[in-house]
Design a protein around this motif. Structure first.
Motif, PDB file in Angstrom:
ATOM      1  N   ALA A  70       0.818  -1.220   0.000  1.00 48.78           N
ATOM      2  CA  ALA A  70       0.000   0.000   0.000  1.00 48.78           C
ATOM      3  C   ALA A  70       0.851   1.270   0.000  1.00 48.78           C
ATOM      4  N   TRP A  71       2.146   1.142   0.265  1.00 50.38           N
ATOM      5  CA  TRP A  71       3.016   2.309   0.325  1.00 50.38           C
ATOM      6  C   TRP A  71       3.369   2.802  -1.070  1.00 50.38           C
ATOM      7  N   ASP A  72       3.602   4.108  -1.169  1.00 46.11           N
ATOM      8  CA  ASP A  72       4.066   4.653  -2.448  1.00 46.11           C
ATOM      9  C   ASP A  72       5.559   4.353  -2.615  1.00 46.11           C
ATOM     10  N   HIS A  73       6.076   4.623  -3.814  1.00 48.91           N
ATOM     11  CA  HIS A  73       7.460   4.317  -4.161  1.00 48.91           C
ATOM     12  C   HIS A  73       8.453   5.005  -3.221  1.00 48.91           C
ATOM     13  N   LYS A  74       8.179   6.253  -2.853  1.00 47.02           N
ATOM     14  CA  LYS A  74       9.086   7.013  -1.989  1.00 47.02           C
ATOM     15  C   LYS A  74       9.203   6.366  -0.606  1.00 47.02           C
ATOM     16  N   ARG A  75       8.062   6.020  -0.015  1.00 47.14           N
ATOM     17  CA  ARG A  75       8.090   5.409   1.322  1.00 47.14           C
ATOM     18  C   ARG A  75       8.783   4.043   1.280  1.00 47.14           C
ATOM     19  N   THR A  76       8.525   3.272   0.232  1.00 50.11           N
ATOM     20  CA  THR A  76       9.177   1.970   0.086  1.00 50.11           C
ATOM     21  C   THR A  76      10.690   2.135   0.003  1.00 50.11           C
ATOM     22  N   ASP A  77      11.157   3.071  -0.810  1.00 46.01           N
ATOM     23  CA  ASP A  77      12.599   3.320  -0.943  1.00 46.01           C
ATOM     24  C   ASP A  77      13.210   3.765   0.384  1.00 46.01           C
ATOM     25  N   GLU A  78      12.516   4.639   1.117  1.00 45.00           N
ATOM     26  CA  GLU A  78      13.015   5.097   2.418  1.00 45.00           C
ATOM     27  C   GLU A  78      13.137   3.935   3.396  1.00 45.00           C
ATOM     28  N   ASN A  79      12.138   3.046   3.411  1.00 44.58           N
ATOM     29  CA  ASN A  79      12.191   1.905   4.322  1.00 44.58           C
ATOM     30  C   ASN A  79      13.283   0.920   3.922  1.00 44.58           C
ATOM     31  N   ARG A  80      13.505   0.748   2.630  1.00 43.46           N
ATOM     32  CA  ARG A  80      14.603  -0.123   2.182  1.00 43.46           C
ATOM     33  C   ARG A  80      15.952   0.437   2.627  1.00 43.46           C
ATOM     34  N   ARG A  81      16.128   1.750   2.529  1.00 39.09           N
ATOM     35  CA  ARG A  81      17.383   2.370   2.977  1.00 39.09           C
ATOM     36  C   ARG A  81      17.564   2.197   4.487  1.00 39.09           C
ATOM     37  N   LEU A  82      16.497   2.411   5.242  1.00 47.30           N
ATOM     38  CA  LEU A  82      16.555   2.254   6.691  1.00 47.30           C
ATOM     39  C   LEU A  82      16.884   0.806   7.060  1.00 47.30           C
ATOM     40  N   LEU A  83      16.294  -0.132   6.359  1.00 49.69           N
ATOM     41  CA  LEU A  83      16.565  -1.546   6.599  1.00 49.69           C
ATOM     42  C   LEU A  83      18.031  -1.873   6.305  1.00 49.69           C
ATOM     43  N   ARG A  84      18.561  -1.318   5.233  1.00 52.83           N
ATOM     44  CA  ARG A  84      19.974  -1.529   4.892  1.00 52.83           C
ATOM     45  C   ARG A  84      20.878  -1.003   6.015  1.00 52.83           C
ATOM     46  N   VAL A  85      20.546   0.161   6.568  1.00 50.82           N
ATOM     47  CA  VAL A  85      21.310   0.719   7.689  1.00 50.82           C
ATOM     48  C   VAL A  85      21.244  -0.230   8.889  1.00 50.82           C
ATOM     49  N   ALA A  86      20.064  -0.752   9.200  1.00 50.93           N
ATOM     50  CA  ALA A  86      19.902  -1.659  10.336  1.00 50.93           C
ATOM     51  C   ALA A  86      20.735  -2.927  10.145  1.00 50.93           C
ATOM     52  N   ILE A  87      20.759  -3.453   8.933  1.00 52.55           N
ATOM     53  CA  ILE A  87      21.533  -4.658   8.650  1.00 52.55           C
ATOM     54  C   ILE A  87      23.024  -4.401   8.842  1.00 52.55           C
ATOM     55  N   THR A  88      23.492  -3.242   8.415  1.00 55.76           N
ATOM     56  CA  THR A  88      24.924  -2.943   8.504  1.00 55.76           C
ATOM     57  C   THR A  88      25.378  -2.624   9.928  1.00 55.76           C
ATOM     58  N   ARG A  89      24.467  -2.594  10.894  1.00 55.74           N
ATOM     59  CA  ARG A  89      24.854  -2.387  12.297  1.00 55.74           C
ATOM     60  C   ARG A  89      25.483  -3.642  12.866  1.00 55.74           C
ATOM     61  N   ALA A  90      25.300  -4.795  12.223  1.00 55.02           N
ATOM     62  CA  ALA A  90      25.802  -6.070  12.727  1.00 55.02           C
ATOM     63  C   ALA A  90      27.239  -6.316  12.272  1.00 55.02           C
ATOM     64  N   ARG A  91      28.076  -6.720  13.220  1.00 61.89           N
ATOM     65  CA  ARG A  91      29.451  -7.094  12.879  1.00 61.89           C
ATOM     66  C   ARG A  91      29.487  -8.454  12.191  1.00 61.89           C
ATOM     67  N   SER A  92      28.631  -9.396  12.646  1.00 63.34           N
ATOM     68  CA  SER A  92      28.747 -10.749  12.095  1.00 63.34           C
ATOM     69  C   SER A  92      27.429 -11.445  11.777  1.00 63.34           C
ATOM     70  N   THR A  93      26.352 -11.182  12.511  1.00 58.71           N
ATOM     71  CA  THR A  93      25.134 -11.972  12.345  1.00 58.71           C
ATOM     72  C   THR A  93      23.900 -11.078  12.252  1.00 58.71           C
TER      73      THR A  93
END
Length: 84
Positions: free
Chosen positions: A41-64
């Motif tokens: 239901a999200w527009d393209h902009k919100r989807t892209d913003e959430n994907r970027r935020l998710l990428r940041v969250a993933i990169t917080r992990a050193r190993s797992t």
């Protein structure tokens, strides 16, 4: 005599608060009805913003990184028609 094990701390925070921090492991949990990582239901902009935020969250992990998601959740990756 039982061996002593070092106790590890667990820190619970939102993806927004995790910016600039680093952890040995990260668990990303998605709710069934709220806290969705992606939604059709999200527009393209919100989807892209959430994907970027998710990428940041993933990169917080050193190993797992562990994802806890509902069985019917949207895939986190997508291929554009031109990539096929």
């Amino acid at each position: 005599m039982a061996s002593r094990q070092e106790i590890s701390n667990v820190v619970l925070m939102s993806m927004h608060r995790s910016k600039g921090k680093e952890f040995d492991g990260v668990v990303i949990a998605e709710g069934l009805y709220t806290s969705k990582l992606l939604d059709t239901a999200w527009d393209h902009k919100r989807t892209d913003e959430n994907r970027r935020l998710l990428r940041v969250a993933i990169t917080r992990a050193r190993s797992t990184v562990v994802f806890v998601r509902p069985a019917d959740a949207l895939p986190l990756t997508s291929m554009s028609p031109s990539a096929v």
